[in-house]
Design an enzyme around this catalytic site. Structure first.
Site, PDB file in Angstrom:
ATOM      1  N   ASP A 126      -3.583 -17.992   1.700  1.00  0.00           N
ATOM      2  CA  ASP A 126      -4.743 -18.611   1.043  1.00  0.00           C
ATOM      3  C   ASP A 126      -5.380 -19.649   1.957  1.00  0.00           C
ATOM      4  O   ASP A 126      -6.610 -19.733   2.071  1.00  0.00           O
ATOM      5  CB  ASP A 126      -4.349 -19.214  -0.320  1.00  0.00           C
ATOM      6  CG  ASP A 126      -3.005 -19.936  -0.292  1.00  0.00           C
ATOM      7  OD1 ASP A 126      -2.285 -19.841   0.719  1.00  0.00           O
ATOM      8  OD2 ASP A 126      -2.683 -20.605  -1.286  1.00  0.00           O
TER       9      ASP A 126
ATOM     10  N   ASP B  30     -11.342  -8.170   7.406  1.00  0.00           N
ATOM     11  CA  ASP B  30     -12.731  -7.999   6.945  1.00  0.00           C
ATOM     12  C   ASP B  30     -13.456  -9.340   6.943  1.00  0.00           C
ATOM     13  O   ASP B  30     -14.620  -9.436   7.326  1.00  0.00           O
ATOM     14  CB  ASP B  30     -12.774  -7.407   5.534  1.00  0.00           C
ATOM     15  CG  ASP B  30     -12.941  -5.899   5.563  1.00  0.00           C
ATOM     16  OD1 ASP B  30     -12.590  -5.294   6.595  1.00  0.00           O
ATOM     17  OD2 ASP B  30     -13.422  -5.331   4.566  1.00  0.00           O
TER      18      ASP B  30
ATOM     19  N   LYS C 195       2.975 -15.461   2.721  1.00  0.00           N
ATOM     20  CA  LYS C 195       2.895 -16.176   1.443  1.00  0.00           C
ATOM     21  C   LYS C 195       4.331 -16.493   1.042  1.00  0.00           C
ATOM     22  O   LYS C 195       4.790 -16.125  -0.043  1.00  0.00           O
ATOM     23  CB  LYS C 195       2.161 -15.290   0.422  1.00  0.00           C
ATOM     24  CG  LYS C 195       1.857 -15.948  -0.907  1.00  0.00           C
ATOM     25  CD  LYS C 195       0.759 -16.982  -0.845  1.00  0.00           C
ATOM     26  CE  LYS C 195       0.546 -17.609  -2.202  1.00  0.00           C
ATOM     27  NZ  LYS C 195      -0.316 -18.800  -2.155  1.00  0.00           N
TER      28      LYS C 195
ATOM     29  N   TYR D  68       0.819  -1.221   0.000  1.00  0.00           N
ATOM     30  CA  TYR D  68       0.000   0.000   0.000  1.00  0.00           C
ATOM     31  C   TYR D  68       0.849   1.265   0.000  1.00  0.00           C
ATOM     32  O   TYR D  68       0.384   2.335  -0.357  1.00  0.00           O
ATOM     33  CB  TYR D  68      -0.951   0.035   1.205  1.00  0.00           C
ATOM     34  CG  TYR D  68      -2.044  -1.015   1.157  1.00  0.00           C
ATOM     35  CD1 TYR D  68      -2.199  -1.844   0.063  1.00  0.00           C
ATOM     36  CD2 TYR D  68      -2.928  -1.169   2.214  1.00  0.00           C
ATOM     37  CE1 TYR D  68      -3.183  -2.804   0.021  1.00  0.00           C
ATOM     38  CE2 TYR D  68      -3.927  -2.124   2.180  1.00  0.00           C
ATOM     39  CZ  TYR D  68      -4.045  -2.943   1.074  1.00  0.00           C
ATOM     40  OH  TYR D  68      -5.033  -3.894   1.037  1.00  0.00           O
TER      41      TYR D  68
ATOM     42  N   ASP E  38      -5.676  -6.573   5.725  1.00  0.00           N
ATOM     43  CA  ASP E  38      -6.856  -5.838   5.266  1.00  0.00           C
ATOM     44  C   ASP E  38      -7.958  -6.824   4.895  1.00  0.00           C
ATOM     45  O   ASP E  38      -9.109  -6.721   5.335  1.00  0.00           O
ATOM     46  CB  ASP E  38      -6.431  -5.005   4.038  1.00  0.00           C
ATOM     47  CG  ASP E  38      -7.490  -4.018   3.594  1.00  0.00           C
ATOM     48  OD1 ASP E  38      -8.550  -3.942   4.250  1.00  0.00           O
ATOM     49  OD2 ASP E  38      -7.253  -3.328   2.587  1.00  0.00           O
TER      50      ASP E  38
END
Ligand code: NAD
Length: 353
Positions: free
Chosen positions: A220, A248, A188, A138, A244
């Site tokens: 994942d 959620d 990851k 980001y 993020d």
């Protein structure tokens, strides 16, 4: 205690008003604080042309903690990227160096039917996601969209230094110590070198916390496990982008976006506290928004920045009682319950305090 109050846009002013009432009620416990309001987001653009104006910058720099409602709205969607209300959010996180985002996902027993998952999968859910907030893709440079070989190419940079990884790992290990002493780090590392370093540094940091059981999961798989068997998790630590998305997902396991608070902290526990939801323009100004996430954000503020555990627990108990008494805003309503609006819900919390 100096608290900056940034109500923001949409339902922000309505829900923040209820949270401030709760805070004011705690003065009778001997809590001493000063509140000062400022502009952030769309309302700040309207007034000054900027989403994070200089006056707000000064206000939050001088404050010990910031209480934020939410920012944004469809009327601002056509503004330039620099003027977008959400830019104000990123800027305030960066300006205050709020690198640690703590998002609890707690399912209250009374709301077990609000989740889209089966009650036996989610009952008793109590997860804390610790998300790194000021680094990663980001903020990484270079970034942009440009022409290459006759076509447009978009690119961003996923980047973490070991200092950034280590400091968020410490926050997560300390949080795990206050809970069940279990920490799962999500990365990851099978594909991305950046997160291979993440894993190495988390493992190095773990040496200082022999009492915390550390596990690792690929992102994942973590996304899948969160809906398959979410109660296997206690504290999760991860980078900005994975956090993020996973936070959620975790919040929606509880089915109630209007219930969940969050804290964003710097290395001295100065913090910005806000509900996880947005400005809900569809219900703004209609006395329909659930103020509990914002009220619970005040409880987090008292706990993490001001170490006022008793006052924090008092707010959380009042919220539990309100739910047990059957008060529900529209987002968590089930038939047979007492439907209330924003002010009604805030009033019920005050009465229980
Ligand atoms: P949103 O969270 O505002 O709303 C999603 C849905 O949840 C809507 O139907 C809304 O009515 C409902 N909802 C949200 N909070 C609620 C509450 N307290 N009580 C009852 N219902 C509630 O997300 P969105 O619609 O995608 O975004 C709206 C605006 O908010 C956009 O401009 C977006 O950029 C902004 N936003 C801001 C933040 C923030 O300030 N931290 C976070 C997310 C989105």
């Amino acid at each position: 205690m100096k608290i900056a109050v940034l109500a923001g846009d949409g339902i922000g002013p309505e829900i923040v008003a209820q949270a401030v009432q709760v805070l004011e009620a705690l003065r009778s416990d001997g809590l001493k604080f000063e509140l000062e309001s400022g502009l952030l987001g769309g309302c700040a653009v309207d007034a000054t042309g900027e989403p994070f104006p200089e006056a707000t910058r000064k206000l939050v720099a001088a404050a010990d903690a910031v209480l934020l409602g939410a920012v944004g709205g469809p009327q601002y969607d056509t503004l330039s990227r620099e003027q977008r209300p959400e830019r104000g959010l990123l800027a305030i996180r960066k300006a205050l160096n709020l690198f640690a985002n703590l998002r609890p996902a707690v399912l209250y027993p009374e709301l077990v039917n609000a989740s889209t998952l089966k009650p036996e999968v989610v009952a008793g859910l109590d997860i804390l996601i610790v998300r790194e907030l000021t680094g990663d893709i980001y903020f990484g440079e270079p970034r942009g969209i440009e022409w290459r070989n006759g076509q447009r190419v978009g690119f961003n940079t996923m980047i973490y230094s070991e200092v950034e990884i280590r400091r968020i790992a410490h926050v997560a290990f300390r949080a795990a110590r206050k809970r069940s002493h279990r920490l799962c780090s999500v990365d990851k590392m099978n594909v991305l070198e950046c997160t291979q370093l993440w894993r190495e540094v988390v493992v190095e940091t773990a040496v200082e916390y022999p009492d915390v059981e550390l596990s690792h999961m690929l992102v994942d798989n973590a996304a899948m496990q969160l809906v398959r068997n979410p109660r296997q998790f206690d504290v999760i630590v991860t980078g900005n982008m994975f956090g993020d998305i996973l936070s959620d997902e975790a919040s929606m396991l509880t089915g109630s976006i209007g219930m969940l608070p969050s804290a964003s902290l710097d290395d001295k526990n100065k913090g910005l506290y806000e509900p996880i939801h947005g400005s809900a323009p569809d219900i703004a100004g209609k006395d329909m928004a659930n103020p509990l996430a914002t009220i619970l954000s005040v409880a987090m503020m008292l706990r993490y920045t001001f170490s006022q555990e008793t006052a924090a627990a008092r707010i959380e108990d009042a919220v539990k009682k309100v739910l047990a008494q059957g008060y529900r805003t529209g987002d968590i309503y089930e038939s047979g319950m007492k439907k209330v609006g924003t002010t009604g819900m805030g009033g019920a919390v005050l009465a229980n305090l």
